[in-house]
Design an enzyme around this catalytic site. Structure first.
Site, mmCIF file in Angstrom:
data_model
loop_
_atom_site.group_PDB
_atom_site.id
_atom_site.type_symbol
_atom_site.label_atom_id
_atom_site.label_comp_id
_atom_site.label_asym_id
_atom_site.label_seq_id
_atom_site.Cartn_x
_atom_site.Cartn_y
_atom_site.Cartn_z
ATOM 1 N N ASP A 166 0.826 -1.203 0.000
ATOM 2 C CA ASP A 166 0.000 0.000 0.000
ATOM 3 C C ASP A 166 0.865 1.259 0.000
ATOM 4 O OD1 ASP A 166 -2.050 1.788 0.154
ATOM 5 O OD2 ASP A 166 -2.614 1.319 2.220
ATOM 6 N N ASP A 207 -0.807 5.077 -7.253
ATOM 7 C CA ASP A 207 -1.238 4.355 -6.060
ATOM 8 C C ASP A 207 -1.299 2.850 -6.312
ATOM 9 O OD1 ASP A 207 -2.349 3.708 -3.612
ATOM 10 O OD2 ASP A 207 -4.397 4.116 -4.263
#
Ligand SMILES: *[C@@H]1O[C@H](CO)[C@@H](O)[C@H](O)[C@H]1NC(C)=O
Ligand SMILES: *[C@@H]1O[C@H](CO)[C@@H](O)[C@H](O)[C@H]1NC(C)=O
Ligand SMILES: *[C@@H]1O[C@H](CO)[C@@H](O)[C@H](O)[C@H]1NC(C)=O
Ligand SMILES: *[C@@H]1O[C@H](CO)[C@@H](O)[C@H](O)[C@H]1NC(C)=O
Length: 456
Positions: free
Chosen positions: A116, A331
Protein backbone atom coordinates in the site's frame (compact mmCIF):
# COMPACT_ATOMS: atom_id res chain seq x y z
CA UNK A 1 -15.96 4.73 16.45
CA UNK A 2 -13.75 6.75 18.75
CA UNK A 3 -15.11 4.93 21.77
CA UNK A 4 -14.56 1.59 20.17
CA UNK A 5 -10.94 2.36 19.31
CA UNK A 6 -10.37 3.51 22.90
CA UNK A 7 -11.90 0.40 24.40
CA UNK A 8 -9.95 -1.69 21.91
CA UNK A 9 -6.81 -0.05 23.22
CA UNK A 10 -7.77 -0.54 26.86
CA UNK A 11 -8.58 -4.20 26.52
CA UNK A 12 -5.29 -4.60 24.69
CA UNK A 13 -3.42 -2.98 27.55
CA UNK A 14 -4.91 -5.48 29.98
CA UNK A 15 -4.27 -8.32 27.62
CA UNK A 16 -0.63 -7.41 27.11
CA UNK A 17 0.34 -6.82 30.70
CA UNK A 18 0.87 -10.56 30.89
CA UNK A 19 2.81 -11.09 27.68
CA UNK A 20 6.35 -9.76 27.70
CA UNK A 21 9.78 -10.69 26.42
CA UNK A 22 12.86 -8.80 25.27
CA UNK A 23 16.14 -9.61 23.57
CA UNK A 24 18.92 -7.70 21.81
CA UNK A 25 19.68 -7.85 18.08
CA UNK A 26 22.42 -6.62 15.72
CA UNK A 27 22.22 -3.39 13.67
CA UNK A 28 20.41 -3.06 10.33
CA UNK A 29 21.84 -1.81 7.01
CA UNK A 30 20.58 -0.68 3.57
CA UNK A 31 20.77 -2.92 0.46
CA UNK A 32 19.15 -4.41 -2.66
CA UNK A 33 16.42 -6.91 -2.34
CA UNK A 34 13.51 -8.45 -4.12
CA UNK A 35 10.09 -9.66 -3.06
CA UNK A 36 7.30 -11.23 -5.07
CA UNK A 37 3.84 -9.81 -5.42
CA UNK A 38 0.76 -11.87 -6.09
CA UNK A 39 -2.48 -10.41 -7.30
CA UNK A 40 -5.17 -10.56 -4.61
CA UNK A 41 -7.47 -12.57 -6.85
CA UNK A 42 -4.93 -15.09 -8.07
CA UNK A 43 -5.64 -18.77 -7.54
CA UNK A 44 -9.27 -18.15 -6.69
CA UNK A 45 -10.86 -19.46 -9.86
CA UNK A 46 -12.40 -16.24 -11.15
CA UNK A 47 -13.21 -15.81 -14.82
CA UNK A 48 -11.80 -12.88 -16.77
CA UNK A 49 -15.15 -11.12 -16.57
CA UNK A 50 -15.29 -11.63 -12.79
CA UNK A 51 -11.69 -10.51 -12.36
CA UNK A 52 -12.37 -7.30 -14.27
CA UNK A 53 -15.66 -6.61 -12.47
CA UNK A 54 -14.04 -7.16 -9.08
CA UNK A 55 -11.24 -4.80 -10.02
CA UNK A 56 -13.73 -2.11 -11.04
CA UNK A 57 -15.67 -2.50 -7.78
CA UNK A 58 -12.49 -2.22 -5.72
CA UNK A 59 -11.28 0.82 -7.63
CA UNK A 60 -14.60 2.55 -7.01
CA UNK A 61 -14.47 1.72 -3.30
CA UNK A 62 -10.92 3.01 -3.04
CA UNK A 63 -11.89 6.24 -4.83
CA UNK A 64 -14.75 6.65 -2.36
CA UNK A 65 -12.44 6.25 0.64
CA UNK A 66 -10.12 8.80 -0.98
CA UNK A 67 -12.96 11.28 -1.14
CA UNK A 68 -13.36 10.84 2.60
CA UNK A 69 -9.75 11.59 3.40
CA UNK A 70 -10.82 15.14 4.22
CA UNK A 71 -9.39 18.51 3.27
CA UNK A 72 -6.15 18.04 5.18
CA UNK A 73 -4.87 15.45 2.71
CA UNK A 74 -2.97 12.40 3.74
CA UNK A 75 -0.29 13.33 6.24
CA UNK A 76 2.19 11.55 8.42
CA UNK A 77 4.15 13.20 11.21
CA UNK A 78 1.18 15.14 12.54
CA UNK A 79 0.65 15.38 16.22
CA UNK A 80 -1.40 12.46 17.41
CA UNK A 81 -5.08 13.30 17.19
CA UNK A 82 -8.06 11.82 18.90
CA UNK A 83 -9.59 10.73 15.61
CA UNK A 84 -9.59 6.98 15.07
CA UNK A 85 -8.21 7.35 11.55
CA UNK A 86 -4.42 7.59 11.58
CA UNK A 87 -2.90 10.73 10.10
CA UNK A 88 -3.50 10.09 6.48
CA UNK A 89 -4.26 6.62 5.34
CA UNK A 90 -6.61 5.64 2.62
CA UNK A 91 -7.19 2.11 1.64
CA UNK A 92 -9.90 -0.30 0.95
CA UNK A 93 -10.06 -4.04 1.29
CA UNK A 94 -9.17 -6.01 -1.78
CA UNK A 95 -6.56 -3.59 -2.94
CA UNK A 96 -4.50 -5.12 -5.60
CA UNK A 97 -1.23 -6.84 -4.60
CA UNK A 98 0.19 -8.87 -1.76
CA UNK A 99 3.90 -8.75 -0.97
CA UNK A 100 5.54 -11.91 0.37
CA UNK A 101 8.54 -12.02 2.70
CA UNK A 102 9.64 -13.64 5.97
CA UNK A 103 9.67 -12.25 9.52
CA UNK A 104 11.59 -13.65 12.49
CA UNK A 105 14.39 -16.16 13.12
CA UNK A 106 15.58 -18.87 13.01
CA UNK A 107 12.69 -19.94 10.74
CA UNK A 108 11.24 -16.88 8.98
CA UNK A 109 7.44 -16.82 9.11
CA UNK A 110 6.03 -16.05 5.64
CA UNK A 111 3.62 -13.11 5.58
CA UNK A 112 1.39 -11.87 2.72
CA UNK A 113 0.82 -8.15 3.22
CA UNK A 114 -1.12 -5.78 1.00
CA UNK A 115 1.38 -3.47 -0.71
CA UNK A 116 0.00 0.00 0.00
CA UNK A 117 1.73 3.15 -1.23
CA UNK A 118 -1.14 5.10 0.41
CA UNK A 119 -0.12 4.37 4.03
CA UNK A 120 3.01 3.88 6.11
CA UNK A 121 2.68 1.31 8.87
CA UNK A 122 3.91 -2.24 8.27
CA UNK A 123 1.92 -4.69 10.37
CA UNK A 124 0.91 -8.31 10.50
CA UNK A 125 -1.51 -10.25 12.67
CA UNK A 126 0.11 -11.84 15.71
CA UNK A 127 -0.83 -14.59 18.14
CA UNK A 128 -2.23 -14.68 20.67
CA UNK A 129 -5.09 -12.79 19.04
CA UNK A 130 -7.70 -10.86 20.88
CA UNK A 131 -9.67 -10.40 17.64
CA UNK A 132 -8.08 -11.38 14.33
CA UNK A 133 -9.67 -11.76 10.90
CA UNK A 134 -9.39 -15.09 9.09
CA UNK A 135 -6.20 -15.62 7.12
CA UNK A 136 -5.08 -18.69 5.16
CA UNK A 137 -1.95 -19.41 7.24
CA UNK A 138 -1.61 -19.13 11.05
CA UNK A 139 -0.82 -15.60 12.33
CA UNK A 140 2.78 -14.76 13.25
CA UNK A 141 3.81 -16.03 16.68
CA UNK A 142 6.19 -13.41 18.13
CA UNK A 143 7.35 -15.83 20.83
CA UNK A 144 8.61 -18.27 18.20
CA UNK A 145 11.15 -15.72 16.95
CA UNK A 146 14.54 -15.53 18.68
CA UNK A 147 15.19 -11.98 17.44
CA UNK A 148 11.91 -10.20 18.09
CA UNK A 149 11.75 -7.56 20.79
CA UNK A 150 9.08 -5.15 22.00
CA UNK A 151 10.12 -1.54 21.40
CA UNK A 152 10.08 0.84 24.37
CA UNK A 153 7.96 3.98 24.12
CA UNK A 154 11.16 5.98 23.64
CA UNK A 155 11.79 4.20 20.31
CA UNK A 156 11.30 6.67 17.41
CA UNK A 157 8.93 4.20 15.72
CA UNK A 158 6.51 4.58 18.64
CA UNK A 159 5.84 8.25 17.67
CA UNK A 160 2.86 9.82 15.86
CA UNK A 161 0.28 7.06 16.07
CA UNK A 162 -3.38 7.99 16.25
CA UNK A 163 -3.21 6.73 19.78
CA UNK A 164 -0.52 5.01 21.74
CA UNK A 165 -0.38 3.65 25.25
CA UNK A 166 2.69 2.88 27.29
CA UNK A 167 2.75 -0.01 29.68
CA UNK A 168 4.69 1.54 32.56
CA UNK A 169 6.76 -1.33 33.97
CA UNK A 170 7.56 -2.87 30.60
CA UNK A 171 7.66 0.37 28.55
CA UNK A 172 5.72 -1.49 25.90
CA UNK A 173 4.43 0.65 23.02
CA UNK A 174 0.84 -0.12 22.09
CA UNK A 175 -0.56 1.48 18.94
CA UNK A 176 -3.90 2.13 17.26
CA UNK A 177 -3.78 2.70 13.50
CA UNK A 178 -6.87 3.36 11.39
CA UNK A 179 -7.59 3.53 7.65
CA UNK A 180 -9.95 5.61 5.55
CA UNK A 181 -12.33 2.68 5.14
CA UNK A 182 -12.80 2.36 8.92
CA UNK A 183 -10.46 -0.62 9.38
CA UNK A 184 -8.37 -0.50 12.55
CA UNK A 185 -5.38 -2.46 13.77
CA UNK A 186 -4.39 -2.40 17.44
CA UNK A 187 -1.22 -4.05 18.69
CA UNK A 188 2.27 -3.57 20.00
CA UNK A 189 5.21 -2.09 18.12
CA UNK A 190 8.02 -4.60 17.82
CA UNK A 191 11.28 -4.98 15.94
CA UNK A 192 12.53 -8.12 14.25
CA UNK A 193 14.53 -9.48 11.31
CA UNK A 194 12.94 -9.58 7.84
CA UNK A 195 14.09 -12.03 5.16
CA UNK A 196 13.77 -11.16 1.46
CA UNK A 197 14.92 -12.73 -1.77
CA UNK A 198 18.08 -11.51 -3.48
CA UNK A 199 17.37 -9.63 -6.73
CA UNK A 200 18.80 -12.43 -8.90
CA UNK A 201 17.32 -15.27 -6.90
CA UNK A 202 20.59 -15.90 -5.01
CA UNK A 203 21.02 -16.06 -1.22
CA UNK A 204 18.33 -14.48 0.89
CA UNK A 205 18.82 -10.93 2.15
CA UNK A 206 18.36 -10.63 5.89
CA UNK A 207 17.64 -7.24 7.47
CA UNK A 208 17.58 -7.00 11.27
CA UNK A 209 15.82 -4.51 13.53
CA UNK A 210 12.87 -3.41 11.38
CA UNK A 211 9.92 -2.01 13.24
CA UNK A 212 6.37 -3.19 12.58
CA UNK A 213 3.02 -3.59 14.24
CA UNK A 214 2.17 -6.91 15.82
CA UNK A 215 -1.61 -6.60 15.50
CA UNK A 216 -3.74 -8.60 17.88
CA UNK A 217 -7.02 -6.73 17.57
CA UNK A 218 -7.72 -6.12 13.89
CA UNK A 219 -11.15 -5.18 12.67
CA UNK A 220 -12.61 -3.92 9.41
CA UNK A 221 -12.26 -4.87 5.78
CA UNK A 222 -9.36 -7.09 4.88
CA UNK A 223 -8.38 -9.14 1.84
CA UNK A 224 -9.06 -12.83 1.66
CA UNK A 225 -5.41 -13.76 1.62
CA UNK A 226 -3.67 -10.95 3.45
CA UNK A 227 -2.20 -11.19 6.93
CA UNK A 228 -1.61 -7.45 7.31
CA UNK A 229 -0.51 -4.38 5.36
CA UNK A 230 2.90 -3.23 4.16
CA UNK A 231 2.96 0.57 4.05
CA UNK A 232 5.10 1.81 1.15
CA UNK A 233 4.25 5.52 1.55
CA UNK A 234 6.62 8.45 2.02
CA UNK A 235 6.44 8.45 5.83
CA UNK A 236 9.33 7.31 8.08
CA UNK A 237 7.53 4.14 9.16
CA UNK A 238 7.09 2.62 5.70
CA UNK A 239 9.15 -0.33 4.52
CA UNK A 240 11.18 1.61 1.90
CA UNK A 241 11.84 4.41 4.44
CA UNK A 242 13.02 2.01 7.13
CA UNK A 243 15.25 0.17 4.68
CA UNK A 244 16.66 3.60 3.71
CA UNK A 245 16.78 2.41 0.13
CA UNK A 246 15.80 5.74 -1.46
CA UNK A 247 14.36 3.90 -4.49
CA UNK A 248 12.06 1.00 -5.16
CA UNK A 249 10.33 -0.37 -8.21
CA UNK A 250 7.66 -2.78 -9.35
CA UNK A 251 6.70 -4.40 -12.59
CA UNK A 252 3.16 -5.79 -12.80
CA UNK A 253 2.60 -8.82 -15.00
CA UNK A 254 -0.58 -9.05 -17.06
CA UNK A 255 -3.46 -9.04 -14.56
CA UNK A 256 -6.44 -10.54 -16.27
CA UNK A 257 -4.85 -12.98 -18.68
CA UNK A 258 -2.69 -14.78 -16.18
CA UNK A 259 -3.25 -13.47 -12.66
CA UNK A 260 -1.30 -16.41 -11.19
CA UNK A 261 2.04 -15.02 -12.43
CA UNK A 262 3.88 -13.18 -9.67
CA UNK A 263 5.24 -9.66 -10.15
CA UNK A 264 8.58 -8.49 -8.76
CA UNK A 265 9.22 -5.55 -6.45
CA UNK A 266 12.82 -4.38 -5.97
CA UNK A 267 14.04 -2.25 -3.08
CA UNK A 268 17.31 -0.33 -3.24
CA UNK A 269 20.29 -1.01 -5.47
CA UNK A 270 20.98 0.38 -8.91
CA UNK A 271 17.40 0.81 -10.05
CA UNK A 272 18.48 2.93 -13.01
CA UNK A 273 20.54 0.03 -14.40
CA UNK A 274 17.77 -2.43 -13.68
CA UNK A 275 15.13 -0.46 -15.57
CA UNK A 276 17.49 0.12 -18.53
CA UNK A 277 18.44 -3.56 -18.68
CA UNK A 278 14.83 -4.68 -19.06
CA UNK A 279 13.23 -1.77 -20.92
CA UNK A 280 11.64 -2.63 -24.25
CA UNK A 281 11.21 1.08 -25.05
CA UNK A 282 12.46 4.47 -23.84
CA UNK A 283 13.02 5.09 -20.12
CA UNK A 284 11.26 8.32 -19.13
CA UNK A 285 11.34 10.42 -16.01
CA UNK A 286 8.88 12.83 -14.39
CA UNK A 287 9.04 14.84 -11.15
CA UNK A 288 7.43 13.31 -8.06
CA UNK A 289 7.44 16.26 -5.66
CA UNK A 290 6.48 15.72 -2.02
CA UNK A 291 3.52 17.77 -0.80
CA UNK A 292 4.20 18.75 2.79
CA UNK A 293 4.06 15.64 4.94
CA UNK A 294 1.80 13.74 2.58
CA UNK A 295 2.21 9.99 2.40
CA UNK A 296 1.21 9.86 -1.29
CA UNK A 297 3.41 9.85 -4.37
CA UNK A 298 2.15 12.90 -6.22
CA UNK A 299 2.94 13.42 -9.89
CA UNK A 300 2.68 16.43 -12.12
CA UNK A 301 0.02 15.47 -14.67
CA UNK A 302 -0.47 17.73 -17.68
CA UNK A 303 -3.03 16.20 -20.01
CA UNK A 304 -4.37 13.35 -22.12
CA UNK A 305 -4.26 12.54 -25.81
CA UNK A 306 -6.84 10.22 -27.38
CA UNK A 307 -5.96 9.25 -30.94
CA UNK A 308 -4.74 12.47 -32.52
CA UNK A 309 -6.67 14.76 -30.17
CA UNK A 310 -5.20 16.36 -27.08
CA UNK A 311 -8.20 16.82 -24.78
CA UNK A 312 -8.86 20.52 -24.17
CA UNK A 313 -8.44 20.27 -20.40
CA UNK A 314 -6.76 22.94 -18.33
CA UNK A 315 -3.88 21.31 -16.46
CA UNK A 316 -4.94 23.00 -13.21
CA UNK A 317 -7.66 20.31 -13.02
CA UNK A 318 -4.92 17.79 -12.17
CA UNK A 319 -3.05 20.00 -9.73
CA UNK A 320 -2.70 19.68 -5.97
CA UNK A 321 -4.71 22.42 -4.23
CA UNK A 322 -3.41 24.48 -1.34
CA UNK A 323 -6.05 23.04 1.01
CA UNK A 324 -4.71 19.51 0.47
CA UNK A 325 -7.37 18.35 -2.00
CA UNK A 326 -7.00 17.47 -5.67
CA UNK A 327 -3.73 16.44 -7.24
CA UNK A 328 -2.58 13.38 -9.14
CA UNK A 329 -0.88 10.47 -7.50
CA UNK A 330 0.22 6.98 -8.37
CA UNK A 331 -1.24 4.35 -6.06
CA UNK A 332 -0.49 0.65 -5.74
CA UNK A 333 -3.79 0.15 -3.92
CA UNK A 334 -5.93 1.26 -6.87
CA UNK A 335 -6.70 -0.99 -9.82
CA UNK A 336 -8.05 1.43 -12.40
CA UNK A 337 -6.99 5.01 -13.10
CA UNK A 338 -9.70 7.56 -12.37
CA UNK A 339 -10.11 11.18 -13.42
CA UNK A 340 -12.26 14.03 -12.12
CA UNK A 341 -15.73 13.90 -13.72
CA UNK A 342 -15.19 16.77 -16.17
CA UNK A 343 -12.02 15.12 -17.49
CA UNK A 344 -13.58 11.68 -17.62
CA UNK A 345 -16.53 13.01 -19.62
CA UNK A 346 -14.18 14.50 -22.21
CA UNK A 347 -12.18 11.30 -22.37
CA UNK A 348 -15.35 9.25 -22.89
CA UNK A 349 -16.59 11.63 -25.58
CA UNK A 350 -13.26 11.42 -27.41
CA UNK A 351 -13.39 7.62 -27.44
CA UNK A 352 -17.06 7.60 -28.52
CA UNK A 353 -16.33 9.94 -31.42
CA UNK A 354 -13.31 7.99 -32.58
CA UNK A 355 -14.52 4.42 -32.07
CA UNK A 356 -17.46 4.13 -34.41
CA UNK A 357 -19.19 1.29 -32.61
CA UNK A 358 -22.46 1.16 -30.64
CA UNK A 359 -22.11 2.08 -26.95
CA UNK A 360 -23.37 -0.57 -24.51
CA UNK A 361 -25.86 0.48 -21.82
CA UNK A 362 -23.58 1.48 -18.95
CA UNK A 363 -25.76 -0.01 -16.21
CA UNK A 364 -25.15 -3.51 -17.62
CA UNK A 365 -21.40 -3.12 -17.33
CA UNK A 366 -21.07 -1.44 -13.96
CA UNK A 367 -21.17 2.10 -15.29
CA UNK A 368 -18.17 1.67 -17.55
CA UNK A 369 -17.82 2.96 -21.10
CA UNK A 370 -18.20 -0.14 -23.27
CA UNK A 371 -18.73 -0.74 -26.98
CA UNK A 372 -20.40 -3.73 -28.58
CA UNK A 373 -18.44 -5.55 -31.26
CA UNK A 374 -20.08 -6.77 -34.46
CA UNK A 375 -20.44 -10.59 -34.71
CA UNK A 376 -17.30 -12.42 -35.70
CA UNK A 377 -14.99 -9.47 -35.02
CA UNK A 378 -11.36 -10.36 -34.52
CA UNK A 379 -10.80 -8.29 -31.39
CA UNK A 380 -7.12 -7.80 -32.20
CA UNK A 381 -8.19 -5.95 -35.33
CA UNK A 382 -10.69 -3.55 -33.76
CA UNK A 383 -9.17 -0.13 -34.29
CA UNK A 384 -8.64 1.52 -30.91
CA UNK A 385 -7.30 5.09 -30.73
CA UNK A 386 -4.05 5.46 -28.89
CA UNK A 387 -4.02 6.85 -25.39
CA UNK A 388 -1.19 8.97 -23.98
CA UNK A 389 -0.91 10.34 -20.45
CA UNK A 390 1.20 13.49 -20.45
CA UNK A 391 3.26 14.03 -17.33
CA UNK A 392 5.75 16.86 -16.80
CA UNK A 393 8.63 15.90 -19.10
CA UNK A 394 7.30 12.43 -19.97
CA UNK A 395 4.60 10.86 -22.13
CA UNK A 396 3.16 7.53 -21.10
CA UNK A 397 2.00 5.87 -24.31
CA UNK A 398 -0.26 3.08 -23.09
CA UNK A 399 -0.44 -0.28 -24.86
CA UNK A 400 -4.08 -0.97 -25.76
CA UNK A 401 -4.38 -3.88 -23.32
CA UNK A 402 -3.68 -1.37 -20.53
CA UNK A 403 -6.90 0.57 -21.21
CA UNK A 404 -9.30 -1.50 -23.31
CA UNK A 405 -10.49 -4.88 -22.31
CA UNK A 406 -12.29 -7.22 -24.71
CA UNK A 407 -14.82 -9.74 -23.44
CA UNK A 408 -14.89 -12.20 -26.33
CA UNK A 409 -17.86 -14.23 -25.16
CA UNK A 410 -20.07 -11.20 -24.79
CA UNK A 411 -18.59 -9.47 -27.80
CA UNK A 412 -17.95 -6.12 -26.20
CA UNK A 413 -14.99 -4.13 -25.02
CA UNK A 414 -14.71 -1.67 -22.15
CA UNK A 415 -12.53 1.28 -21.25
CA UNK A 416 -10.66 0.39 -18.04
CA UNK A 417 -10.68 3.96 -16.68
CA UNK A 418 -13.18 5.40 -14.24
CA UNK A 419 -14.83 8.63 -13.19
CA UNK A 420 -13.30 9.52 -9.79
CA UNK A 421 -16.51 11.36 -8.80
CA UNK A 422 -14.17 13.71 -6.95
CA UNK A 423 -11.30 16.06 -7.72
CA UNK A 424 -8.39 13.61 -7.41
CA UNK A 425 -6.62 11.86 -10.28
CA UNK A 426 -5.30 8.43 -9.37
CA UNK A 427 -2.98 6.45 -11.62
CA UNK A 428 -3.90 2.82 -11.02
CA UNK A 429 -2.18 -0.53 -11.51
CA UNK A 430 -4.08 -1.66 -14.59
CA UNK A 431 -2.48 1.13 -16.60
CA UNK A 432 0.96 0.06 -15.32
CA UNK A 433 0.93 -3.55 -16.53
CA UNK A 434 4.14 -4.58 -18.24
CA UNK A 435 5.75 -1.32 -17.29
CA UNK A 436 8.71 -1.10 -14.95
CA UNK A 437 8.03 1.77 -12.54
CA UNK A 438 10.82 3.17 -10.36
CA UNK A 439 9.91 5.36 -7.39
CA UNK A 440 13.07 7.39 -6.96
CA UNK A 441 11.96 8.85 -3.64
CA UNK A 442 15.43 10.14 -2.88
CA UNK A 443 15.52 12.35 -5.99
CA UNK A 444 11.76 12.99 -6.09
CA UNK A 445 11.15 11.52 -9.52
CA UNK A 446 9.35 8.60 -11.09
CA UNK A 447 10.97 6.60 -13.90
CA UNK A 448 9.00 4.31 -16.18
CA UNK A 449 9.63 2.13 -19.22
CA UNK A 450 7.77 -0.63 -21.02
CA UNK A 451 9.05 -4.08 -19.96
CA UNK A 452 8.05 -7.71 -20.03
CA UNK A 453 7.48 -8.09 -16.32
CA UNK A 454 7.34 -11.90 -16.30
CA UNK A 455 10.94 -11.91 -17.60
CA UNK A 456 12.38 -9.90 -14.69
C1 LIG B 1 17.25 -0.87 16.51
O1 LIG B 1 16.78 0.40 16.06
C2 LIG B 1 16.47 1.31 17.10
C3 LIG B 1 15.90 2.57 16.47
O2 LIG B 1 16.73 3.08 15.49
C4 LIG B 1 17.72 1.62 17.92
O3 LIG B 1 17.39 2.49 18.97
C5 LIG B 1 18.27 0.33 18.46
O4 LIG B 1 19.51 0.59 19.14
C6 LIG B 1 18.51 -0.68 17.35
N1 LIG B 1 18.90 -1.93 17.93
C7 LIG B 1 19.94 -2.59 17.50
C8 LIG B 1 20.26 -3.83 18.23
O5 LIG B 1 20.59 -2.23 16.53
C1 LIG C 1 -5.17 -17.36 -1.62
O1 LIG C 1 -5.46 -18.47 -0.83
C2 LIG C 1 -5.92 -19.57 -1.56
C3 LIG C 1 -6.32 -20.65 -0.56
O2 LIG C 1 -5.35 -20.77 0.43
C4 LIG C 1 -4.78 -20.05 -2.48
O3 LIG C 1 -5.21 -21.14 -3.26
C5 LIG C 1 -4.41 -18.90 -3.40
O4 LIG C 1 -3.32 -19.24 -4.22
C6 LIG C 1 -4.04 -17.69 -2.58
N1 LIG C 1 -3.79 -16.55 -3.44
C7 LIG C 1 -2.77 -15.71 -3.22
C8 LIG C 1 -2.73 -14.52 -4.09
O5 LIG C 1 -1.93 -15.88 -2.36
C1 LIG D 1 6.88 11.93 13.84
O1 LIG D 1 6.74 13.29 13.51
C2 LIG D 1 7.96 14.03 13.49
C3 LIG D 1 7.64 15.49 13.20
O2 LIG D 1 7.04 15.62 11.94
C4 LIG D 1 8.90 13.43 12.45
O3 LIG D 1 10.13 14.12 12.46
C5 LIG D 1 9.13 11.97 12.74
O4 LIG D 1 9.93 11.39 11.72
C6 LIG D 1 7.80 11.24 12.83
N1 LIG D 1 8.02 9.84 13.18
C7 LIG D 1 7.26 8.85 12.71
C8 LIG D 1 7.63 7.46 13.09
O5 LIG D 1 6.29 9.04 11.99
C1 LIG E 1 4.74 18.42 8.87
O1 LIG E 1 4.58 17.92 10.21
C2 LIG E 1 5.18 18.75 11.20
C3 LIG E 1 5.01 18.06 12.54
O2 LIG E 1 3.67 17.84 12.84
C4 LIG E 1 4.53 20.13 11.18
O3 LIG E 1 5.16 20.97 12.13
C5 LIG E 1 4.70 20.73 9.80
O4 LIG E 1 4.02 21.96 9.73
C6 LIG E 1 4.15 19.79 8.74
N1 LIG E 1 4.45 20.34 7.44
C7 LIG E 1 3.50 20.57 6.54
C8 LIG E 1 3.94 21.21 5.28
O5 LIG E 1 2.34 20.25 6.71
Amino acid sequence: MEDSSMSQLLSSVLFLTMLLTTSAIPAASALTLRADLTHVDSGRGFTRWELASRMVARSRARAASLRHRGGAGNYYGQHPTTAPVAPGTVRHADTEYLIHFGIGTPRPHQVALTLDTGSDLVWTQCTPCLRCFAQPSPPFDPYASKTLYNVPCSDPSCANFTRTACLKESHLCLYVYGYGDGSITVGKVVRDTFTFKAPNGGTAVVVPNLSFGCGFDDTGLFNTNESGIAGFGRGPRSLPSQLKVGKFSHCFTSMLDDPSKSSPVFLGGTQDDLIRAHATGPVQSTPMPPHGNSTFYYLSFKGITVGKTRLPVDESVFAFKGDGTGGTFIDSGTGLTSFPTAVFDQLATAFKTQIRLPVVDASEVGGRLCFSLPDGTDEKKVPVPKLVFHFAGADMDLPRENYFYVYEADAFMCLMILDAEGDTTTIGNFQQQNMHIVYDVHNNKLLFAPAQCDKL
